[in-house]
Design an enzyme around this catalytic site. Structure first.
Site, PDB file in Angstrom:
ATOM      1  CE  LYS A 157      -4.337  -1.501   0.380  1.00 45.98           C
ATOM      2  NZ  LYS A 157      -5.458  -1.049  -0.469  1.00 45.98           N
ATOM      3  CE  LYS A 260     -11.230  -3.592  -3.188  1.00 49.41           C
ATOM      4  NZ  LYS A 260     -10.093  -3.244  -4.051  1.00 49.41           N
TER       5      LYS A 260
END
Length: 347
Positions: A157, A260
């Site tokens: 991240k 997703k």
């Protein structure tokens, strides 16, 4: 297929460490489990919009457009119609505008009709590394030293803390494990100029792509033209209805779609997007919306069927204090009967 009844229940599972949702953090995951009784068997799917409140009480931004309450209302109406015979699971999944409901109903249909693999070859793990602001280097080195030797790529991240610390983390991974490939995820966290400065400092030979580097996704192409750093799309897929990459996507720097399913919609819609992307030479990586162990197990099964060559991004279960329906590690596994009932609909 004879559908006898539906029961909906709500879960709330605390996390023992915060998980990132963009730049926000959550310490509690809640969602819905739908149980269907069909052919004298029970089938379960998770319906869990990535919305609600973060740990600071602020609304989660940039992910699911629907709330849990909206999903409950929609499910009550659709399931009643299914029981009455005016809809079936697949037509209900196509009818709803709520992505999480469409995903759950179409997945339930696939399970009942035995359209998903029961067993599959385990995927190569891709650990998620989240920067920790102010973490001493000795602690960081200890954390990275725990990466198993069979790891060939990691996801990091970025655009979370500050640029200097994140670049230090990236280069330290390269120092300690030079053979490991990097997938970075900025969650649309950089302005264009910031992204340009950040990408200029990256070890490009180790980089597979950076997810959503620019706050405005349309600027990712200009970033590639300026820096040569390829990118992937993630949040964009959930924000643009019926998104399909253009024919020149690969030449413009796009390398992968990080999908997703909970935000994408029905299984047929997911299949259509994957087929189109593969025809353009793009990779498709199915990704967690921080589901419970049940939702993650189902993503793995769908990935084994649709994207067997790309490890899904599902390294989000470790902080969950409990498993749900589907066992995971040595965690206590919650049964459906232990959840908070919402409604039951019978024929």
């Amino acid at each position: 297929m004879t559908l006898e009844s539906f029961s909906l229940a709500r879960y709330r599972i605390p996390l023992d460490s915060a998980l990132p949702v963009g730049k926000q953090r959550i310490e509690l995951r809640q969602g819905l489990i739908l149980q269907a009784r069909a052919n004298e068997q029970d089938y379960y799917v998770e319906i869990a919009p990535l919305s609600g409140l973060d740990r600071d009480g602020s609304e989660i931004n940039g992910f699911s457009l629907e709330t849990l309450e909206q999903a409950i209302t929609e499910l009550q109406n659709l399931l009643q119609a299914i029981v009455e015979g005016t809809l079936d699971l697949d037509s209900a999944a196509e009818l709803t505008k709520l992505a999480s409901v469409a995903w759950g109903l179409s997945l339930l249909s696939a399970k009942i009709n035995n359209q998903l693999p029961v067993h599959h070859t385990p995927f190569e793990p891709v650990p998620l590394i989240v920067p920790r602001e102010g973490e001493p280097e000795v602690m960081l080195r200890q954390r990275l030293a725990t990466l198993p030797t069979n790891i060939h790529r990691v996801k990091i991240k970025v655009a979370q803390t500050n640029m200097a610390e994140e670049l230090k983390l990236i280069h330290l991974v390269q120092e300690l494990r030079p053979e490991v490939k990097l997938r970075l995820d900025a969650n649309q966290g950089f302005e264009f100029e910031e992204a340009e400065a950040f990408c200029a400092c990256l070890p490009k030979q180790a980089l597979e792509y950076i997810e959503e580097p620019c706050r405005q996704w349309q600027k990712n192409r200009a970033l590639f033209a300026s820096t040569g750093v390829p990118f992937a799309l993630d949040e964009t897929l959930g924000r643009i209805p019926d998104f399909m990459p253009s024919e020149d996507a690969y030449d413009s720097g796009l390398r992968a779609l990080v999908i997703k399913p909970m935000l994408c919609g029905s299984l047929p819609k997911l299949q259509q997007l994957i087929e189109h992307a593969h025809n353009l030479g793009l990779r498709c990586v199915l990704s967690s919306s921080i589901e419970s162990s049940l939702g993650i197990a189902d993503i793995l099964r769908v990935a084994a069927a649709l994207t067997p060559d790309d490890t899904p991004g599902v390294d989000t279960l470790t902080p969950f204090t409990k498993a749900l329906i589907e066992p995971y590690a040595d965690k206590t596994c919650l049964a459906f009967d232990s959840l908070t009932p919402v409604f039951t609909i019978r024929k």
